[in-house]
Each structure stands twice: as structure tokens, then as C-alpha cells.
Scaffold this motif. Structure first.
Motif, PDB file in Angstrom:
ATOM      1  N   THR A  43       0.879  -1.181   0.000  1.00 28.01           N
ATOM      2  CA  THR A  43       0.000   0.000   0.000  1.00 28.01           C
ATOM      3  C   THR A  43       0.909   1.221   0.000  1.00 28.01           C
ATOM      4  N   ASP A  44       0.425   2.299  -0.663  1.00 33.49           N
ATOM      5  CA  ASP A  44       1.237   3.506  -0.735  1.00 33.49           C
ATOM      6  C   ASP A  44       1.186   4.275   0.577  1.00 33.49           C
ATOM      7  N   TYR A 242       8.235   6.454   4.448  1.00 29.78           N
ATOM      8  CA  TYR A 242       6.962   6.991   3.965  1.00 29.78           C
ATOM      9  C   TYR A 242       6.258   6.054   2.991  1.00 29.78           C
ATOM     10  N   SER A 243       6.783   4.837   2.833  1.00 29.87           N
ATOM     11  CA  SER A 243       6.152   3.825   1.972  1.00 29.87           C
ATOM     12  C   SER A 243       5.984   4.304   0.527  1.00 29.87           C
ATOM     13  N   PHE A 244       7.075   4.883   0.004  1.00 31.84           N
ATOM     14  CA  PHE A 244       7.128   5.207  -1.425  1.00 31.84           C
ATOM     15  C   PHE A 244       8.485   4.732  -1.953  1.00 31.84           C
ATOM     16  N   TRP A 247      10.007   6.066  -5.373  1.00 29.15           N
ATOM     17  CA  TRP A 247      10.377   7.467  -5.616  1.00 29.15           C
ATOM     18  C   TRP A 247      11.879   7.690  -5.623  1.00 29.15           C
ATOM     19  N   LYS A 248      12.587   6.825  -4.900  1.00 32.53           N
ATOM     20  CA  LYS A 248      14.055   6.894  -4.873  1.00 32.53           C
ATOM     21  C   LYS A 248      14.565   8.285  -4.477  1.00 32.53           C
ATOM     22  N   VAL A 249      14.172   8.681  -3.291  1.00 37.12           N
ATOM     23  CA  VAL A 249      14.740   9.899  -2.704  1.00 37.12           C
ATOM     24  C   VAL A 249      15.489   9.487  -1.435  1.00 37.12           C
TER      25      VAL A 249
END
Ligand code: PMP
Ligand code: GLN
Length: 393
Positions: A43-44, A242-244, A247-249
Motif C-alpha cells: 500500500t502507498d 513513507y512507503s514510497f 520514488w528513490k529519494v
């Protein structure tokens, strides 16, 4: 020109093949299995953070090359987070560097700081990119094996001390630790710090699971120990917190000279990445403490759900004090080869997991351990647990 005798892939990378995460996620897709292998949530993360990314895209923020060190909003937010959570002060202009995920931060740090022939002492099992990046830098990894002791994997401080030689340039630490779920204690970290200071070593510390510590434990950054701030490159990332993960930050915090060195390598890897997402992560870093508390509680409940399923299925389950992962021992199931076990698991139970042996140089030491990810919806974990119960002897 190619030669028929010379392999295309150079010697430094030849041993690495395809990452286990790609292999196992492909196996899950092919067999329709529940994927508890590669660590990514199903889940996002928070809707407001996703909306912040949409806003940045629409407003034209970050759609062209962002600044090399990262957008100022994100560097400020990273510095504010380190100060608020840990009392560590970093200058957002000279002591923070935004990267394409923690993966690039690790690569850039190792490529920048190592000379060929240098030794890097790393905790074994180690996250797979460490070995590859040490190899790409022409350096040599010296693994110190974490061993089961009292239901958790423990660092033997004497072994750690003995691993340091005159050729050691750097300690590569990871806590909370992937794949074992161990969180180094304050005493262990203090001993690591003392050793680094005594032997004048650089330290690269991967703290991407800093917000995923359970049972009321706390994450203590290595940079907070005496004599450490000036020698430590701290790495973290938005993916897990943050469960993203897509995004690769990521980011590095370190003193100016170390950040400058890491940036020298980073600028020739991606130069920059993830423009609009950088603005969204800047907003995420300012989420209230309640976000982190709820996130941790949710993940802890998931850990407990999977751990009890694994126990019922007959695995020995090691305490996961942090991360997305539970490491198990398959020997109570009458198995001893984690690779063979994981390759057969889709057929036997419709579940995919990761053989920890891939994270070891001492393959025998890692052979009976298998890692399961619990960053999945409760119903998915429940279904996986039901399926795994078929293995019960
Ligand atoms: N370090 C560790 C210990 C990890 O588990 C991962 C994978 N998530 C990374 C680094 C890479 O992080 P990122 O996805 O931000 O590149
Ligand atoms: N960190 C994730 C894991 O350990 C995988 C990331 C990746 O696929 N490179 O499962």
C-alpha cells in the motif's frame, strides 16, 4: 571489439549476477505467489504526501534538473529532522546531500572514499549492494558475522575489533539491520564508535529503517556518539519511512568535507534524480510525531502477525526489533539449504521469501536462514501464514 575468451562483464562484478530481489520478485509473478521476498509495501504512503508530489509536478517544481545537492526545501527538511529527532545539527547547504535513494548514497560514498586495496569491515549478512559497490571501488570487504544468540542476531565486538587491520579504511554499519531485523544496542554502538575513533576510521552508516524500531526501542544514530559526527556519513531514505519505495529519494548527512567527497562521485552517477518527489519528501519529513508512532505500531502488528504464522508453520523465528523483515531458521522443518527451500517454496506453499545466504561470504553460516517481509496488508500476511502452515512437520 569483443573477444571470444574474455567475458563481457568485468571481474569486479562477475560474482554478483542478478540481484536476489529481482530474481525472487520475478518468481513470485511467474508462479502467482505471495511475494514476501523483496521489501516493498503493498500500500502507498500518506495521501497528503502523494498529493504533494502531484502538486509539485503540476506547479512545475522539479520537472527540470533540480540542483546537484538537492532542492533547498528538502535539504532544510532533512537537517530539521536530524535536529528534531536526534539533536544532530547539520548545515543544509554544506552538510546534506540528496541522492537517488539510499542505494546511490551507498554507491557514491564507497566510490568516493575508497582506494583500490582498502578494506571495508561490514556486518554479515550485508545488504547486497554493499558488496557490489565495494567491489566496484576495487576495495575488499571484510565481513563480521552476526550470530544468533538468545533469539536475536548479535554482533561479537571482539570479532569486530579483530577484523580491523592497518588496511581498514571504513566501517560500513547498518542498523536497524537488513536482513536480520537486529537493532544494534546503545552499548554495541558505543563500542563501534570507540573502535572507529581509536583506529581513526571513516564510518558509513545505513539507517534507512530508522523509523522502524519496535517494542518501544529507540534508534540511536552512530553520529551521536563522541568523536563520530566528524567521521560519519549517515545515509537514509524516504522509501521505507513513507512507503514510497519507487520514488528513490535518499540523503546523506555528514561534515562538509565528506559531503563534498560523496557529491564528487554522485554527480557522475545520476547527477540528480526524482525532482518533484524531492518537494513531496520535504513535506513528508515534517509530518507530526503521530505519523511515525502510528506507522511503527502498524508495522509492529504486521510483524507479530507474520511471526506467529511462521512459528505455527514450524520455523524458528528470530526477534525482529526493526526493519521490514523477519529472519527464520528452516532447520526445524527438516531443511538446511535456504536457496533450495526458497526456490521450492512457491510450489510448496505459494509464497516467496529470500535466502539469507546471498548476503553472506560465509555461505555455510547463512545457509539455513530465510527472510520474510511483513510490509504487506494484514489479509495478505494472514493468507501467507495459512499457506505456510502446510509446511508444518
Ligand atoms: N539499505 C538497506 C539496508 C535497504 O534495505 C535498502 C532497500 N530498501 C536500501 C539501502 C536502498 O534504499 P533505497 O530504496 O532508498 O535506494
Ligand atoms: N531493500 C529491499 C530489500 O531488502 C530491496 C530493494 C531492492 O530491490 N534493491 O528487500
Amino acid at each position: 571489439m569483443t573477444s571470444s575468451v574474455r567475458p563481457l562483464l568485468n571481474r569486479r562484478l562477475a560474482e554478483f549476477g542478478t540481484t536476489i530481489f529481482a530474481e525472487m520478485s520475478a518468481l513470485a509473478l511467474r508462479t502467482g505467489s505471495i511475494n514476501l521476498g523483496q521489501g516493498f509495501p503493498d500500500t502507498d504512503g500518506p495521501e497528503e504526501v502523494r498529493e504533494a508530489a502531484v502538486r509539485a509536478l503540476r506547479d512545475g517544481r522539479g520537472n527540470q534538473y533540480p540542483p546537484g545537492p538537492g532542492v533547498p526545501e528538502l535539504r532544510l527538511a532533512v537537517a530539521a529532522h536530524q535536529e528534531r529527532r536526534y539533536g544532530l545539527t547539520y548545515d543544509p547547504d554544506t552538510e546534506v546531500l540528496v541522492t537517488a535513494g539510499a542505494t546511490e548514497a551507498i554507491a557514491a560514498a564507497l566510490l568516493a572514499l575508497l582506494e583500490p586495496g582498502d578494506e571495508v569491515v561490514a556486518l554479515e549478512p550485508y545488504y547486497d549492494s554493499y558488496a557490489a559497490c565495494i567491489a566496484m571501488a576495487g576495495a575488499r570487504r571484510v565481513p563480521v558475522t552476526l550470530r544468533p544468540d538468545g533469539g536475536r542476531f548479535r554482533l561479537d565486538l571482539d570479532e569486530l575489533r579483530a577484523a580491523v587491520t592497518d588496511r581498514t579504511r571504513l566501517l560500513l554499519i547498518n542498523t536497524p539491520h537488513n536482513p536480520t531485523g537486529t537493532v544494534l544496542t546503545r552499548e554495541e554502538l558505543a563500542a563501534v564508535a570507540e573502535l572507529a575513533v581509536e583506529r581513526d576510521l571513516l564510518v558509513v552508516t545505513d539507517e534507512v529503517y530508522e523509523h522502524l524500531v519496535f517494542d518501544g526501542a529507540e534508534h540511536v544514530p552512530l553520529a551521536t556518539f563522541p568523536g563520530m559526527r566528524e567521521r560519519t556519513v549517515t545515509i537514509s531514505s524516504a522509501g521505507k519511512t513513507y512507503s514510497f519505495t519507487g520514488w528513490k529519494v535518499g540523503w546523506v548527512t555528514a561534515p562538509p568535507a565528506l559531503v563534498t567527497a560523496v557529491r564528487s562521485a554522485k554527480q557522475f552517477l545520476t547527477y540528480v534524480a526524482s525532482g518533484p518527489f524531492q518537494y513531496a519528501v520535504a513535506e513528508a519529513l515534517a509530518l507530526p510525531d503521530s505519523y511515525y508512532a502510528d506507522f511503527r505500531a502498524d508495522m509492529q502488528a504486521k510483524r507479530d502477525l507474520l511471526a506467529s504464522g511462521l512459528k505455527e508453520a514450524g520455523f524458528e523465528v528470530f526477534t525482529s526489533a526493526g526493519t521490514y523483515f523477519i529472519t527464520t531458521d528452516i532447520r526445524p522443518l527438516g531443511e538446511s539449504d535456504g536457496f533450495a527451500f526458497c526456490r521450492a517454496l512457491p510450489e510448496r506453499a505459494g509464497v516467496v521469501a529470500i535466502p539469507n545466504a546471498v548476503f553472506y561470504d560465509h555461505k555455510d553460516a547463512g545457509a539455513p536462514y530465510v527472510r520474510f517481509a511483513f510490509c504487506k496488508r494484514a489479509e495478505v500476511l494472514q493468507e501467507a501464514a495459512d499457506r505456510l502452515r502446510r509446511l508444518a512437520p
